[in-house]
Scaffold this motif. Structure first.
Motif, PDB file in Angstrom:
ATOM      1  N   LEU A   6      -5.067   5.826   3.477  1.00  0.00           N
ATOM      2  CA  LEU A   6      -4.592   5.492   4.656  1.00  0.00           C
ATOM      3  C   LEU A   6      -4.244   4.308   4.929  1.00  0.00           C
ATOM      4  CD1 LEU A   6      -3.379   7.488   7.154  1.00  0.00           C
ATOM      5  CD2 LEU A   6      -5.720   6.867   8.195  1.00  0.00           C
ATOM      6  N   LEU A   7      -4.858   3.368   4.831  1.00  0.00           N
ATOM      7  CA  LEU A   7      -4.860   1.783   5.101  1.00  0.00           C
ATOM      8  C   LEU A   7      -3.655   1.114   4.595  1.00  0.00           C
ATOM      9  CD1 LEU A   7      -8.172   0.400   6.238  1.00  0.00           C
ATOM     10  CD2 LEU A   7      -6.306   1.335   7.691  1.00  0.00           C
ATOM     11  N   PRO A   8      -3.452   1.392   3.139  1.00  0.00           N
ATOM     12  CA  PRO A   8      -2.161   0.782   2.418  1.00  0.00           C
ATOM     13  C   PRO A   8      -0.925   0.815   2.844  1.00  0.00           C
ATOM     14  CG  PRO A   8      -3.856   1.738   0.977  1.00  0.00           C
ATOM     15  CD  PRO A   8      -4.127   2.290   2.269  1.00  0.00           C
ATOM     16  N   GLN A   9      -0.572   1.675   3.902  1.00  0.00           N
ATOM     17  CA  GLN A   9       0.621   2.057   4.275  1.00  0.00           C
ATOM     18  C   GLN A   9       0.960   1.006   5.698  1.00  0.00           C
ATOM     19  OE1 GLN A   9       1.333   6.060   5.968  1.00  0.00           O
ATOM     20  NE2 GLN A   9      -0.821   6.339   6.498  1.00  0.00           N
ATOM     21  N   PHE A  10      -0.208   0.572   6.123  1.00  0.00           N
ATOM     22  CA  PHE A  10      -0.063  -0.282   7.193  1.00  0.00           C
ATOM     23  C   PHE A  10      -0.117  -1.815   6.840  1.00  0.00           C
ATOM     24  CE2 PHE A  10      -1.899   3.486   8.992  1.00  0.00           C
ATOM     25  CZ  PHE A  10      -0.711   3.664   9.996  1.00  0.00           C
ATOM     26  N   ILE A  11      -0.337  -2.126   5.416  1.00  0.00           N
ATOM     27  CA  ILE A  11      -0.619  -3.137   4.977  1.00  0.00           C
ATOM     28  C   ILE A  11       0.839  -4.032   4.504  1.00  0.00           C
ATOM     29  CG2 ILE A  11      -1.452  -4.906   3.266  1.00  0.00           C
ATOM     30  CD1 ILE A  11      -4.013  -2.863   3.386  1.00  0.00           C
ATOM     31  N   LEU A  19      -6.016  -8.693   1.124  1.00  0.00           N
ATOM     32  CA  LEU A  19      -7.247  -8.712   1.381  1.00  0.00           C
ATOM     33  C   LEU A  19      -7.662  -8.819   2.558  1.00  0.00           C
ATOM     34  CD1 LEU A  19     -10.102  -8.084   0.059  1.00  0.00           C
ATOM     35  CD2 LEU A  19     -10.259 -10.565  -0.196  1.00  0.00           C
ATOM     36  N   MET A  20      -7.301  -9.702   3.569  1.00  0.00           N
ATOM     37  CA  MET A  20      -7.498 -10.040   5.018  1.00  0.00           C
ATOM     38  C   MET A  20      -6.893  -8.993   5.796  1.00  0.00           C
ATOM     39  SD  MET A  20      -9.809 -12.382   5.141  1.00  0.00           S
ATOM     40  CE  MET A  20      -9.792 -12.262   7.227  1.00  0.00           C
ATOM     41  N   VAL A  24      -9.396  -6.674   7.995  1.00  0.00           N
ATOM     42  CA  VAL A  24      -9.325  -6.534   9.434  1.00  0.00           C
ATOM     43  C   VAL A  24      -8.962  -5.077   9.868  1.00  0.00           C
ATOM     44  CG1 VAL A  24      -7.524  -7.054  11.378  1.00  0.00           C
ATOM     45  CG2 VAL A  24      -8.288  -8.645   9.617  1.00  0.00           C
ATOM     46  N   PHE A  25      -8.432  -4.341   9.389  1.00  0.00           N
ATOM     47  CA  PHE A  25      -8.068  -2.988   9.545  1.00  0.00           C
ATOM     48  C   PHE A  25      -9.232  -1.952   9.469  1.00  0.00           C
ATOM     49  CE2 PHE A  25      -3.466  -3.531   8.406  1.00  0.00           C
ATOM     50  CZ  PHE A  25      -2.903  -3.783   9.904  1.00  0.00           C
TER      51      PHE A  25
END
Length: 84
Positions: A6-11, A19-20, A24-25
């Protein structure tokens, strides 16, 4: 798996270190989850305190829960019987 899926789509690599951003997420998600679970635990403890001092509420809760579980069993039996 949640963080990988899930998180990679917000990076956004253009916004700085990947990495940071991931850390953070992830930390934001952990803080929110811990907060929500703490609120649920405190609320459940308050409800337990309320119910333990009132035997009629305990009896009503047991009857209600028994009725709900019996309804689930009947619905499950009907769905298995019909092949759904």
């Amino acid at each position: 798996m949640l963080y990988l899926a899930l998180l990679p789509q917000f990076i956004d690599p253009l916004q700085g270190s990947v990495l940071m951003q991931s850390i953070v997420f992830g930390m934001i998600q952990i803080v929110i989850s811990v907060s929500v679970n703490a609120i649920i635990a405190v609320t459940a403890g308050s409800i337990t305190g309320f119910l333990s001092t009132r035997p009629m509420w305990l009896k009503a809760q047991r009857w209600l829960m028994g009725t709900v579980l019996a309804g689930f069993c009947i619905a499950d039996g009907r769905s298995r019987r019909s092949g759904a």
